[in-house]
Write a protein that holds these residues in place. Structure first.
Motif, PDB file in Angstrom:
ATOM      1  N   SER A  28      -6.217  32.009  16.102  1.00 32.16           N
ATOM      2  CA  SER A  28      -6.046  30.832  14.586  1.00 32.16           C
ATOM      3  C   SER A  28      -6.678  31.007  13.526  1.00 32.16           C
ATOM      4  O   SER A  28      -5.771  30.480  12.866  1.00 32.16           O
ATOM      5  CB  SER A  28      -6.981  29.583  15.508  1.00 32.16           C
ATOM      6  N   LEU A  29      -7.787  31.367  12.979  1.00 31.51           N
ATOM      7  CA  LEU A  29      -7.861  32.184  11.618  1.00 31.51           C
ATOM      8  C   LEU A  29      -7.031  32.902  11.507  1.00 31.51           C
ATOM      9  O   LEU A  29      -6.398  32.204   9.542  1.00 31.51           O
ATOM     10  CB  LEU A  29      -9.482  32.146  11.499  1.00 31.51           C
ATOM     11  N   ASP A  35      -4.529  36.289   7.353  1.00 32.84           N
ATOM     12  CA  ASP A  35      -5.549  37.342   6.709  1.00 32.84           C
ATOM     13  C   ASP A  35      -6.327  37.587   7.182  1.00 32.84           C
ATOM     14  O   ASP A  35      -7.601  37.220   8.203  1.00 32.84           O
ATOM     15  CB  ASP A  35      -5.891  36.736   4.701  1.00 32.84           C
ATOM     16  N   LEU A  36      -6.782  39.191   8.452  1.00 29.56           N
ATOM     17  CA  LEU A  36      -7.317  39.261   9.119  1.00 29.56           C
ATOM     18  C   LEU A  36      -9.351  39.277   8.659  1.00 29.56           C
ATOM     19  O   LEU A  36      -9.719  39.194   9.247  1.00 29.56           O
ATOM     20  CB  LEU A  36      -6.178  40.804   9.587  1.00 29.56           C
ATOM     21  N   ASP A  37      -8.911  40.416   7.659  1.00 32.73           N
ATOM     22  CA  ASP A  37     -10.325  40.189   6.955  1.00 32.73           C
ATOM     23  C   ASP A  37     -10.842  39.385   6.664  1.00 32.73           C
ATOM     24  O   ASP A  37     -11.984  39.114   7.092  1.00 32.73           O
ATOM     25  CB  ASP A  37      -9.960  41.498   5.377  1.00 32.73           C
ATOM     26  N   LEU A  38     -10.194  38.186   5.644  1.00 31.82           N
ATOM     27  CA  LEU A  38     -10.534  37.122   5.787  1.00 31.82           C
ATOM     28  C   LEU A  38     -11.078  36.170   7.295  1.00 31.82           C
ATOM     29  O   LEU A  38     -12.799  35.809   7.517  1.00 31.82           O
ATOM     30  CB  LEU A  38      -9.545  35.946   5.150  1.00 31.82           C
ATOM     31  N   ALA A  39     -10.223  36.456   8.134  1.00 32.89           N
ATOM     32  CA  ALA A  39     -10.439  35.830   9.396  1.00 32.89           C
ATOM     33  C   ALA A  39     -12.104  36.665  10.077  1.00 32.89           C
ATOM     34  O   ALA A  39     -12.793  35.288  10.980  1.00 32.89           O
ATOM     35  CB  ALA A  39      -9.108  36.462  10.718  1.00 32.89           C
ATOM     36  N   ALA A  71     -15.426  27.861  11.412  1.00 32.53           N
ATOM     37  CA  ALA A  71     -15.112  29.029  10.597  1.00 32.53           C
ATOM     38  C   ALA A  71     -14.116  28.434   9.458  1.00 32.53           C
ATOM     39  O   ALA A  71     -14.033  29.327   8.487  1.00 32.53           O
ATOM     40  CB  ALA A  71     -14.626  30.520  11.820  1.00 32.53           C
ATOM     41  N   ARG A  72     -13.337  28.423   9.295  1.00 34.20           N
ATOM     42  CA  ARG A  72     -12.572  27.333   8.529  1.00 34.20           C
ATOM     43  C   ARG A  72     -12.844  26.852   7.848  1.00 34.20           C
ATOM     44  O   ARG A  72     -12.308  26.722   6.703  1.00 34.20           O
ATOM     45  CB  ARG A  72     -11.466  25.808  10.127  1.00 34.20           C
TER      46      ARG A  72
END
Length: 428
Positions: A28-29, A35-39, A71-72
């Motif tokens: 979802s993130l 962006d995978l790193d940010l997620a 997280a969001r």
């Protein structure tokens, strides 16, 4: 009002939620921010926040939703602080949205889970095959890097580098986070199947910890395999993989004793096998093996079916199992497959024949950290009466085994072959 757990209880609750919700949370993130790193970073921060707040306020009724909301917010806060980073992500997201083809009309019905979008993204052809599986296990299944390393029989440090390189490749190649079009699915499917099987394998035989099995992972792999089966009903290898998982998972309750100890196949109470699951798995084997050349998962499902249909070890069709392992070895050459075939040959032709095949694999690098290899040698050496050699092999296996039930089993077997008497401990 939510229950106020103890610190230990909260830690267990967070771990349970993380294992259950991690893939959904991350997918979802990634879908939201691209962006995978940010997620991954904000997902980890949300877990840390849960460890701070839940002991005081109690575990929320919908912990997954709590983690996602938290997280969001953390992601938005970070992007507000770093406007250049936010602008770069926004530009990449617009580009990815423009490049993505329109989904088929029934996409919502066939791919209802955002995790599958991330599965196919991580299995993108631009990534090396080994990186696809490693990245997907790490991101969607929530496995640690050592657990992922065990699934692929490589050192943890090498696996960590592989995951970092895969993320960098996704970022630099601007691989979009989307469900592939119908024309792309057949080419992308083998990578996704390998990922699901790796998750299931970790659930079937955990790499470390106090338990032999991690049923949550095995059941998650089964759930995702069922979704793929509904999506691609004509794909025989999807049927084969789902059938294999069902036929193996059906034995889960009999694989451990009341104390959690390991119970070998020959000692399992087959009345405890899940017959409903076996019947479901057996029904998938013909679909996996007909209509064209067999695939690796279909052949493995056929092997599992022969085990599940047998009344006991003695009446198992070992000649047919050996033949199927020969087919599998031709389709998917692997030292692990060769190890399994050698064990089947030992049941068909005797321990000496099996041991000769195992010894021919001694130079295989991938088996050096794979404890079933020395454990299998030890068993055959014990059956041949070569007890000092068996003891040495059991010690080698004991040093490599990852879970306590496996270590306890090997200690028990080692004790049975070690010399006894007043001088038994000399030199040790």
């Amino acid at each position: 009002m939510a229950e106020q757990p103890t610190d230990a209880g909260t830690d267990r609750a967070v771990e349970s939620v993380f294992r259950e919700e991690h893939g959904r949370l991350l997918a979802s993130l990634v879908g939201r921010f691209g962006d995978l790193d940010l997620a991954e970073e904000v997902a980890s921060e949300a877990i840390e926040a849960a460890l701070v707040h839940w002991p005081v306020r109690g575990v929320p009724a919908k912990p997954g939703a709590w983690l996602l909301t938290t997280a969001r917010r953390k992601a938005v806060d970070r992007l507000r602080r770093d406007q250049a980073y936010a602008a770069r992500l926004a530009a990449l997201q617009v580009e990815a949205d423009r490049a993505a083809p329109a989904p088929p009309a029934d996409a919502d019905a066939d791919l209802p889970d955002e995790r599958l979008q991330l599965f196919f993204t991580c299995a993108h052809p631009a990534l090396p095959a080994e990186a696809r599986g490693a990245l997907t296990l790490r991101c969607l299944a929530g496995l640690t890097t050592p657990e992922v390393a065990r699934a692929f029989l490589v050192p943890p440090a090498a696996m960590a580098q592989r995951i970092v390189r895969a993320k960098k490749k996704i970022r630099e190649a601007r691989i979009p986070f989307r469900v592939p079009g119908a024309d792309e699915l057949p080419a992308r499917l083998p990578g996704v199947l390998q990922v699901l099987y790796s998750i299931f394998t970790e659930g079937y035989a955990a790499s470390a910890g106090p338990r032999l099995q991690r049923l949550d992972l095995a059941e998650e792999a089964l759930r995702l395999a069922r979704i793929l089966r509904r999506l691609l009903p004509a794909e025989r290898e999807v049927a084969g993989l789902l059938g294999l998982m069902l036929l193996v998972h059906a034995r889960r309750d009999a694989r451990t004793g009341p104390d959690g100890g390991l119970v070998l196949l020959e000692d399992q109470n087959r009345d405890r096998w899940d017959r409903t699951m076996i019947e479901e798995g057996l029904a998938l084997v013909p679909a996996a093996l007909t209509g064209g050349p067999p695939g690796p998962y279909g052949v493995q499902a056929a092997i599992a079916a022969l085990h599940d249909e047998a009344a006991d070890l003695a009446t198992t069709d070992w000649p047919q199992i050996v033949a199927l392992y020969g087919v599998l070895l031709a389709l998917a050459p692997s030292p692990v497959v060769a190890l399994n075939r050698a064990a089947a040959v030992a049941m068909r032709d005797g321990p000496e024949a099996g041991l000769a095949l195992l010894d021919s694999l001694a130079g295989e690098e991938r088996l050096r950290a794979h404890h079933p290899y020395p454990a299998a040698r030890a068993d055959l050496l014990q059956r041949l009466g070569r007890l000092p050699e068996a003891a040495a092999a059991y010690r080698e296996a004991l040093a490599l085994a990852g879970t306590e039930p496996e270590r306890a089993h090997l200690r028990h077997r080692l004790k049975a072959v070690e010399p006894s008497g007043p001088d038994a401990g000399a030199g040790t």
